[in-house]
Scaffold this motif. Structure first.
Motif, PDB file in Angstrom:
ATOM      1  N   THR A   1       0.848  -1.194   0.000  1.00 32.40           N
ATOM      2  CA  THR A   1       0.000   0.000   0.000  1.00 32.40           C
ATOM      3  C   THR A   1       0.885   1.247   0.000  1.00 32.40           C
ATOM      4  O   THR A   1       2.016   1.233   0.479  1.00 32.40           O
ATOM      5  N   ALA A   2       0.321   2.334  -0.514  1.00 31.20           N
ATOM      6  CA  ALA A   2       1.048   3.600  -0.563  1.00 31.20           C
ATOM      7  C   ALA A   2       1.074   4.222   0.827  1.00 31.20           C
ATOM      8  O   ALA A   2       0.157   4.019   1.635  1.00 31.20           O
ATOM      9  N   PRO A   3       2.108   4.996   1.157  1.00 36.22           N
ATOM     10  CA  PRO A   3       2.154   5.672   2.452  1.00 36.22           C
ATOM     11  C   PRO A   3       1.061   6.714   2.584  1.00 36.22           C
ATOM     12  O   PRO A   3       0.621   7.304   1.596  1.00 36.22           O
ATOM     13  N   ARG A   4       0.611   6.935   3.825  1.00 34.78           N
ATOM     14  CA  ARG A   4      -0.451   7.923   4.057  1.00 34.78           C
ATOM     15  C   ARG A   4       0.097   9.327   3.901  1.00 34.78           C
ATOM     16  O   ARG A   4       1.228   9.620   4.287  1.00 34.78           O
TER      17      ARG A   4
END
Length: 57
Positions: free
Chosen positions: A52-55
């Protein structure tokens, strides 16, 4: 009409072959000079990582 000289058309190809050959020799020499990896080196395992992409803040 003048005929084009065949020799002038071949020169860029020969120059390209020479460059590729020199690069091949360079990489062969560099790979034999490079120090071997440490025997105790442990590679990272990525099989359990989430993709998942970083927040954003």
């Amino acid at each position: 009409m003048r005929r084009r000289n065949d020799k002038s058309r071949r020169e860029p190809t020969i120059a390209l072959i020479n460059i590729v050959f020199l690069m091949l020799i360079f990489f062969l020499v560099v790979s034999t000079i490079a120090a071997p990896l440490d025997a105790n080196l442990a590679l990272v395992r990525t099989e359990g990582i989430e993709g998942t992409a970083p927040r954003m803040c």
